[in-house]
Design a protein around this motif. Structure first.
Motif, mmCIF file in Angstrom:
data_model
loop_
_atom_site.group_PDB
_atom_site.id
_atom_site.type_symbol
_atom_site.label_atom_id
_atom_site.label_comp_id
_atom_site.label_asym_id
_atom_site.label_seq_id
_atom_site.Cartn_x
_atom_site.Cartn_y
_atom_site.Cartn_z
ATOM 1 N N GLU A 57 -9.270 3.504 -0.311
ATOM 2 C CA GLU A 57 -9.068 4.874 -0.796
ATOM 3 C C GLU A 57 -7.884 5.483 -0.024
ATOM 4 N N PRO A 58 -7.042 6.265 -0.691
ATOM 5 C CA PRO A 58 -5.876 6.817 0.016
ATOM 6 C C PRO A 58 -6.231 8.033 0.870
ATOM 7 N N LEU A 102 -0.183 8.592 4.649
ATOM 8 C CA LEU A 102 -1.347 7.713 4.522
ATOM 9 C C LEU A 102 -1.925 7.397 5.890
ATOM 10 N N CYS A 103 -3.245 7.410 6.017
ATOM 11 C CA CYS A 103 -3.811 6.976 7.295
ATOM 12 C C CYS A 103 -5.059 6.122 7.066
ATOM 13 N N GLN A 133 0.847 -1.206 0.000
ATOM 14 C CA GLN A 133 0.000 0.000 0.000
ATOM 15 C C GLN A 133 0.878 1.251 0.000
ATOM 16 N N LYS A 134 1.940 1.243 0.819
ATOM 17 C CA LYS A 134 2.822 2.421 0.862
ATOM 18 C C LYS A 134 3.602 2.568 -0.445
ATOM 19 N N PHE A 135 4.033 1.450 -1.002
ATOM 20 C CA PHE A 135 4.790 1.488 -2.261
ATOM 21 C C PHE A 135 3.952 2.163 -3.356
ATOM 22 N N PHE A 136 2.690 1.721 -3.519
ATOM 23 C CA PHE A 136 1.845 2.316 -4.570
ATOM 24 C C PHE A 136 1.534 3.780 -4.262
ATOM 25 N N SER A 160 -2.735 8.964 -5.585
ATOM 26 C CA SER A 160 -4.184 8.772 -5.728
ATOM 27 C C SER A 160 -4.544 7.290 -5.920
ATOM 28 N N HIS A 161 -3.555 6.408 -5.847
ATOM 29 C CA HIS A 161 -3.803 4.982 -6.103
ATOM 30 C C HIS A 161 -4.777 4.390 -5.072
#
Ligand code: NDP
Length: 361
Positions: free
Chosen positions: A268-269, A280-281, A251-254, A260-261
């Protein structure tokens, strides 16, 4: 415990073989996350870890199949092999420090943490960090296979299913790491650490020899005869941990590639953000600030559990090591992020309150 030259030399030969494959096998060329200190351009990497590991393990298995080596050769020579890897790790740690400009933190700290940030050979064909992780993972795979082979050779049909499951799960862990090698260009070691004893000796010696501590302790013991329920419980803990660690890392990589990935099409980001930066949270990153560390600890717990010796210290040394590694690492990363993100980090910590274990810590 006699140290034999052939065993001592084994890791040197195997590491040289892996280096040759890494240089020669066609590689996926990518840009990473760490940047060149002068040009500020993202560093380039050649990634071919997965084929290199498969070729090395295949070559080793082929040699055993042809009768050139006993299947449990690395078990028989484990102490000599450890001594050889230890010596090589020490020499590497000294060599990588010599000639590098001092960071002004004192020689002992520099020896431990390193002076050089992202050493690469001219032209960038070999990156020291990525090569070190590849060597560590591949040698660990060979050790695990040899140790398990010893168990099967000694106990035959009475061999422990837990030992076989342990090797299968560890195989998953290593293949997963190399399959997603590119994602690891975005991890703390790659962008925040230098190459010294911790990373150099760590990958040449500690990773391949200490991570096999479970089998090192039980491969010559008879099966503890644990049933399917026991083994399934260990496998469930392992895969629960894998989902947390892999999920959070992906998730962090994308998110770093494209803020907006929508991860897996469902997360949803959501972010806390200021004018220039965002954290990100949502999804895995809404559970705790390092849910991936909890995942790693659970994987290690599952690996120790399936061996079936709950009262023996040996297998538990592996998950215990993860706790000792990752709890201070979270604190380090917290300090680094607090300095980098300032008030944004404070807002993020208010929103995602727990450090590692949701609701507990
Ligand atoms: P993280 O993947 O958690 O990376 C931390 C960095 O991510 C921070 O410095 C920050 O860097 C960025 N970050 C932190 N929070 C957020 C957020 N909410 N949104 C966006 N970016 C954020 O830790 P590691 O790099 O330490 O670990 C990576 C993986 O490697 C983990 O799964 C870990 O468990 C594993 N690991 C495995 C080991 C093993 O032996 N098997 C050993 C050590 C780690 P930035 O400045 O880029 O924002």
């Amino acid at each position: 415990m006699d140290i034999e030259l052939i065993g001592f030399a084994a890791p040197w030969g195997i590491y040289a073989f892996i280096l040759a494959l890494h240089v020669l096998v066609p590689a996926h060329k990518v840009r990473g996350y760490a940047r060149h200190p002068e040009t500020d351009e993202p560093l380039g990497y050649r990634l071919n870890g997965l084929p290199v590991m498969l070729l090395t393990v295949g070559a080793w298995a082929g040699a055993c199949r042809l009768g050139w080596l006993p299947w449990d050769w690395l078990w028989t020579h484990r102490w000599s092999s450890l001594a050889g890897a230890f010596t090589l790790g020490m020499l590497f740690s000294i060599a990588i420090m010599v000639g590098a400009p001092s960071t002004g933190r004192g020689v002992l700290v520099e020896f431990f943490l390193g002076r050089r940030e992202n050493p690469q050979t001219p032209g960038g064909r070999v990156d020291a960090k990525m090569f070190l992780y590849l060597v560590g993972a591949t040698m660990l795979a060979l050790n695990l296979l040899s140790f398990a082979a010893h168990h099967v050779l000694v106990f035959g049909s009475a061999a422990s299913l837990g030992v076989l499951l342990h090797v299968a799960l560890f195989g998953w862990f290593l293949l997963d790491y190399l399959f997603f090698e590119r994602v690891h260009l975005y991890t703390y070691d790659l962008f925040a650490e230098r190459v010294g004893f911790k990373l150099g000796w760590g990958c040449l010696t500690f990773y391949p020899y200490f991570y096999s501590v479970g089998l090192w302790n039980v491969a010559d013991q008879p099966s503890p005869e644990r049933g399917m329920l026991w083994l399934s419980a260990g496998a469930i803990v392992f895969f629960a941990g894998w989902m947390l660690a892999r999920g959070a890392n992906m998730q962090k990589f994308f998110f770093k590639l494209d803020p907006s990935h929508v991860f897996l099409g469902i997360f949803e980001p959501e972010t806390v953000q200021d004018r220039s930066q965002a954290l990100l949270c949502s999804g895995f990153w809404g559970l705790s600030r390092h849910i991936n560390y909890l995942g790693e600890i659970l994987m290690a717990t599952g690996l120790a559990w399936v061996l079936g010796w709950p009262a023996a210290l040996g297998p538990w040394m592996y998950p215990l090591y993860y706790v000792l590694l990752l709890v201070p690492r979270e604190r380090d990363d917290h300090r680094r992020c607090a300095a980098k993100y300032g008030a944004l980090w404070e807002a993020y910590c208010r929103r995602v309150r727990y450090r590692i274990i949701p609701g507990v810590y």
